[in-house]
Design an enzyme around this catalytic site. Structure first.
Site, mmCIF file in Angstrom:
data_model
loop_
_atom_site.group_PDB
_atom_site.id
_atom_site.type_symbol
_atom_site.label_atom_id
_atom_site.label_comp_id
_atom_site.label_asym_id
_atom_site.label_seq_id
_atom_site.Cartn_x
_atom_site.Cartn_y
_atom_site.Cartn_z
ATOM 1 N N GLY A 1 0.821 -1.205 0.000
ATOM 2 C CA GLY A 1 0.000 0.000 0.000
ATOM 3 C C GLY A 1 0.854 1.254 0.000
ATOM 4 N N HIS B 1 -12.767 9.839 13.133
ATOM 5 C CA HIS B 1 -11.722 9.658 12.130
ATOM 6 C C HIS B 1 -12.077 10.450 10.869
ATOM 7 C CE1 HIS B 1 -10.569 6.225 14.661
ATOM 8 N NE2 HIS B 1 -9.384 6.329 14.089
ATOM 9 N N ALA C 1 -1.953 -5.294 15.013
ATOM 10 C CA ALA C 1 -2.462 -4.353 16.005
ATOM 11 C C ALA C 1 -3.406 -3.375 15.334
ATOM 12 C CB ALA C 1 -1.315 -3.600 16.679
ATOM 13 N N LYS D 1 -12.309 6.903 6.087
ATOM 14 C CA LYS D 1 -12.107 5.641 6.810
ATOM 15 C C LYS D 1 -13.254 4.683 6.510
ATOM 16 C CE LYS D 1 -10.988 3.669 11.325
ATOM 17 N NZ LYS D 1 -9.864 2.875 10.740
#
Length: 262
Positions: free
Chosen positions: A7, A145, A113, A149
């Site tokens: 990415g 956010h 995570a 998102k």
């Protein structure tokens, strides 16, 4: 440390490459993206379809991935095949996708995570202590956010909710929940919504270019306690991911998380 970045044309991929270029002892072995992009931070960005071959030819120590679930699973499986460690910051996985990531971790070290900010790790510890201290207080979680998102609630919010459940000794399965799924998590409110005992309100806001903010509110006994973390830049996540990559390099196969590194 020889680093692979997926990415690379995205916001987080660019941040990871920028952080890597400023860090001593880190060499970017390859960077890939799903769509063609120009070089990023002076690094050539190649087609992600070539990732298995590139992993074999360039021999990186670890791959850092901040993308979306479907390609992320493929990248981790390619790492398992090539014997390359993987640090995964992608969120929004389905249970089936998480099973595939867990299977890959049987062959290579995988650290996954929802958030790589050290401040969030500190927030989670503070939340666990606070909830334990006031177990009968009402709990509301709000996260904000940027408007691009994809997943809601955020992966970090879900992790915090799991922390609350664990302290309250009411373990539940991970993942997004709705008002009708039998859990005590209520996502937003509309109409007549009297609060039930043990209910946890969850609110997701999407606006502008907000990097990320999480606030847990505890209220009861005529007092209110709020615990908040605000990320001012995506760079904090990139730096944390590189810390995790350095820590993960050379470790045995298995599933790890950011708390393990800390």
């Amino acid at each position: 440390m020889r680093l692979a970045v997926t990415g690379a044309g995205g916001h987080m991929g660019r941040e990871v490459l920028a952080a890597a270029s400023d860090r001593d002892g880190v060499e970017v072995a390859l960077a890939v993206n799903r769509s063609p992009v120009d070089s990023v931070e002076g690094y050539d960005v190649e087609d992600e379809a070539d990732l298995p071959r590139l992993l074999d030819e360039r021999d990186p120590d670890v791959l850092v991935d901040f993308t979306v679930p479907d390609p992320s699973v493929r990248y981790v499986e390619a790492c398992a095949e090539a014997g390359v460690a993987a640090v995964v910051g992608t969120t929004g996985f389905s249970d089936a996708q998480l099973d595939r990531v867990a299977a890959a971790a049987e062959s290579t070290p995988v650290l996954r995570a929802a958030n790589f900010a050290r401040g969030v790790a500190a927030l989670r510890r503070a939340i666990r202590e606070a909830v334990a201290a006031v177990p009968a207080y009402d709990v509301e979680l709000t996260e904000t956010h940027h408007n691009r998102k994809r997943d809601a609630p955020s992966g970090t919010a879900l992790t915090i909710l799991d922390d609350v459940d664990e302290v309250r000794e009411e373990p539940r399965s991970s993942g997004s929940r709705t008002e009708s799924d039998g859990s005590d998590r209520v996502h937003g409110r509309k109409g007549e919504q009297p609060r039930e005992d043990g209910e946890v309100g969850v609110h997701a806001r999407r606006a502008g270019d907000v990097t990320g903010e999480h606030e847990l509110l505890l209220a009861g006994n005529h007092e209110v306690l709020t615990l908040t973390h605000r990320a001012e830049s995506r760079g904090v996540f990139a730096e944390g991911a590189l810390d995790a990559a350095e820590w993960l390099t050379g470790r045995p196969a298995g599933a790890y998380d950011f708390e393990d590194m800390l």
